[in-house]
Design a protein around this motif. Structure first.
Motif, PDB file in Angstrom:
ATOM      1  N   THR A 101       0.839  -1.196   0.000  1.00 34.07           N
ATOM      2  CA  THR A 101       0.000   0.000   0.000  1.00 34.07           C
ATOM      3  C   THR A 101       0.871   1.242   0.000  1.00 34.07           C
ATOM      4  OG1 THR A 101      -0.202   0.123   2.409  1.00 34.07           O
ATOM      5  CG2 THR A 101      -1.854  -1.192   1.231  1.00 34.07           C
ATOM      6  N   CYS A 102       0.289   2.325  -0.484  1.00 40.56           N
ATOM      7  CA  CYS A 102       0.985   3.607  -0.464  1.00 40.56           C
ATOM      8  C   CYS A 102      -0.036   4.727  -0.548  1.00 40.56           C
ATOM      9  CB  CYS A 102       2.000   3.715  -1.598  1.00 40.56           C
ATOM     10  SG  CYS A 102       1.298   3.731  -3.255  1.00 40.56           S
ATOM     11  N   SER A 103       0.409   5.897  -0.203  1.00 42.11           N
ATOM     12  CA  SER A 103      -0.437   7.073  -0.279  1.00 42.11           C
ATOM     13  C   SER A 103      -0.773   7.367  -1.748  1.00 42.11           C
ATOM     14  CB  SER A 103       0.308   8.256   0.340  1.00 42.11           C
ATOM     15  OG  SER A 103      -0.454   9.418   0.268  1.00 42.11           O
ATOM     16  N   PRO A 104      -2.015   7.701  -2.067  1.00 42.13           N
ATOM     17  CA  PRO A 104      -2.388   7.956  -3.466  1.00 42.13           C
ATOM     18  C   PRO A 104      -1.544   9.027  -4.149  1.00 42.13           C
ATOM     19  CG  PRO A 104      -4.361   7.750  -2.123  1.00 42.13           C
ATOM     20  CD  PRO A 104      -3.186   7.771  -1.173  1.00 42.13           C
ATOM     21  N   GLU A 105      -1.074  10.011  -3.402  1.00 44.76           N
ATOM     22  CA  GLU A 105      -0.275  11.071  -4.020  1.00 44.76           C
ATOM     23  C   GLU A 105       1.215  10.753  -4.124  1.00 44.76           C
ATOM     24  OE1 GLU A 105      -0.961  11.813   0.302  1.00 44.76           O
ATOM     25  OE2 GLU A 105      -2.354  11.623  -1.355  1.00 44.76           O
ATOM     26  N   ASN A 106       1.645   9.589  -3.623  1.00 44.22           N
ATOM     27  CA  ASN A 106       3.051   9.203  -3.678  1.00 44.22           C
ATOM     28  C   ASN A 106       3.333   8.495  -5.012  1.00 44.22           C
ATOM     29  OD1 ASN A 106       5.628   8.159  -3.353  1.00 44.22           O
ATOM     30  ND2 ASN A 106       5.312   7.602  -1.213  1.00 44.22           N
ATOM     31  N   ILE A 107       3.606   9.281  -6.023  1.00 45.44           N
ATOM     32  CA  ILE A 107       3.794   8.755  -7.382  1.00 45.44           C
ATOM     33  C   ILE A 107       4.982   7.794  -7.447  1.00 45.44           C
ATOM     34  CG2 ILE A 107       4.204   9.373  -9.806  1.00 45.44           C
ATOM     35  CD1 ILE A 107       1.400  10.166  -8.594  1.00 45.44           C
ATOM     36  N   ALA A 108       6.078   8.122  -6.775  1.00 43.34           N
ATOM     37  CA  ALA A 108       7.259   7.251  -6.799  1.00 43.34           C
ATOM     38  C   ALA A 108       6.934   5.870  -6.222  1.00 43.34           C
ATOM     39  CB  ALA A 108       8.409   7.890  -6.027  1.00 43.34           C
ATOM     40  N   SER A 109       6.191   5.835  -5.130  1.00 39.44           N
ATOM     41  CA  SER A 109       5.834   4.557  -4.524  1.00 39.44           C
ATOM     42  C   SER A 109       4.847   3.790  -5.410  1.00 39.44           C
ATOM     43  CB  SER A 109       5.259   4.772  -3.129  1.00 39.44           C
ATOM     44  OG  SER A 109       5.204   3.554  -2.436  1.00 39.44           O
ATOM     45  N   ARG A 110       3.956   4.501  -6.047  1.00 36.42           N
ATOM     46  CA  ARG A 110       3.015   3.839  -6.962  1.00 36.42           C
ATOM     47  C   ARG A 110       3.777   3.199  -8.121  1.00 36.42           C
ATOM     48  NH1 ARG A 110      -2.649   7.089  -7.379  1.00 36.42           N
ATOM     49  NH2 ARG A 110      -3.111   5.175  -8.514  1.00 36.42           N
ATOM     50  N   LYS A 111       4.787   3.899  -8.635  1.00 37.54           N
ATOM     51  CA  LYS A 111       5.606   3.335  -9.719  1.00 37.54           C
ATOM     52  C   LYS A 111       6.380   2.116  -9.229  1.00 37.54           C
ATOM     53  CE  LYS A 111       6.124   7.442 -12.555  1.00 37.54           C
ATOM     54  NZ  LYS A 111       7.062   8.441 -13.105  1.00 37.54           N
ATOM     55  N   THR A 112       6.857   2.178  -7.988  1.00 34.73           N
ATOM     56  CA  THR A 112       7.555   1.031  -7.411  1.00 34.73           C
ATOM     57  C   THR A 112       6.648  -0.195  -7.412  1.00 34.73           C
ATOM     58  OG1 THR A 112       9.042   2.338  -6.044  1.00 34.73           O
ATOM     59  CG2 THR A 112       8.547   0.118  -5.265  1.00 34.73           C
ATOM     60  N   CYS A 113       5.406  -0.013  -6.989  1.00 31.38           N
ATOM     61  CA  CYS A 113       4.453  -1.123  -6.968  1.00 31.38           C
ATOM     62  C   CYS A 113       4.272  -1.694  -8.374  1.00 31.38           C
ATOM     63  CB  CYS A 113       3.109  -0.664  -6.407  1.00 31.38           C
ATOM     64  SG  CYS A 113       3.167  -0.242  -4.658  1.00 31.38           S
ATOM     65  N   GLU A 114       4.107  -0.815  -9.343  1.00 29.86           N
ATOM     66  CA  GLU A 114       3.895  -1.256 -10.721  1.00 29.86           C
ATOM     67  C   GLU A 114       5.138  -1.948 -11.284  1.00 29.86           C
ATOM     68  OE1 GLU A 114       2.533   2.376 -12.536  1.00 29.86           O
ATOM     69  OE2 GLU A 114       0.714   2.372 -11.292  1.00 29.86           O
ATOM     70  N   TYR A 115       6.330  -1.377 -11.038  1.00 30.82           N
ATOM     71  CA  TYR A 115       7.574  -1.987 -11.519  1.00 30.82           C
ATOM     72  C   TYR A 115       7.802  -3.365 -10.896  1.00 30.82           C
ATOM     73  CZ  TYR A 115       8.979   2.640 -13.352  1.00 30.82           C
ATOM     74  OH  TYR A 115       9.047   3.838 -14.010  1.00 30.82           O
TER      75      TYR A 115
END
Length: 147
Positions: A101-115
């Motif tokens: 999970t990550c904060s919706p506004e944390n784009i870097a963490s969202r990319k990490t999840c996707e990568y």
């Protein structure tokens, strides 16, 4: 309960276990491993990560994996590479899926999840009883990877 973790490495990084935490039913905590993320070629610590083993109400909102890459080392995909190593450990524990999970506004963490191969299951409301809510986080992105 805890497995050997010396195999958690690739050509670029390895995970060095620095502590484990037992289950705490009163707080709703599952057992956890805590690692330093270390770059292979010079043994520099570039960040930290952890794996929380199992699923309960806390992991639904807080996830099974946490990570932090120190500022000078960001942009090298170390977090997603660490996640992939943690998936190996999760499989040893016979986990069928891992939640990140990550904060919706944390784009870097969202990319990490996707990568790392995780798919966005949804942006969910954090309940008022959860520690994240008490620190001001009302919503969280819930990513899932099937192992």
């Amino acid at each position: 309960m805890f497995f050997d973790t010396t195999d958690l490495k690739n050509q670029e990084i390895y995970l060095s276990l620095y502590k484990t935490a037992s289950e705490n039913k009163d707080k709703g905590y599952v057992p956890a491993y805590h690692f330093k993320i270390i770059r292979c070629f010079d043994d520099t610590i570039v960040g930290e990560c952890d794996l929380r083993v199992g699923h309960n109400d806390n992991t639904k909102f807080g996830g099974n994996i946490g990570y932090e890459i120190y500022e000078p080392f960001r942009g090298n995909n170390y977090a997603s590479k660490a996640c992939k190593l943690l998936f190996i450990l999760a499989k040893k524990h016979k986990m069928d899926e891992v939640i990140i999970t990550c904060s919706p506004e944390n784009i870097a963490s969202r990319k990490t999840c996707e990568y790392s191969g995780a798919k966005l299951k949804g942006i969910i409301d954090v309940p008022p009883w959860h520690e994240m809510f008490k620190t001001g986080r009302k919503k969280t992105c819930q990513y899932v990877i099937n192992l």
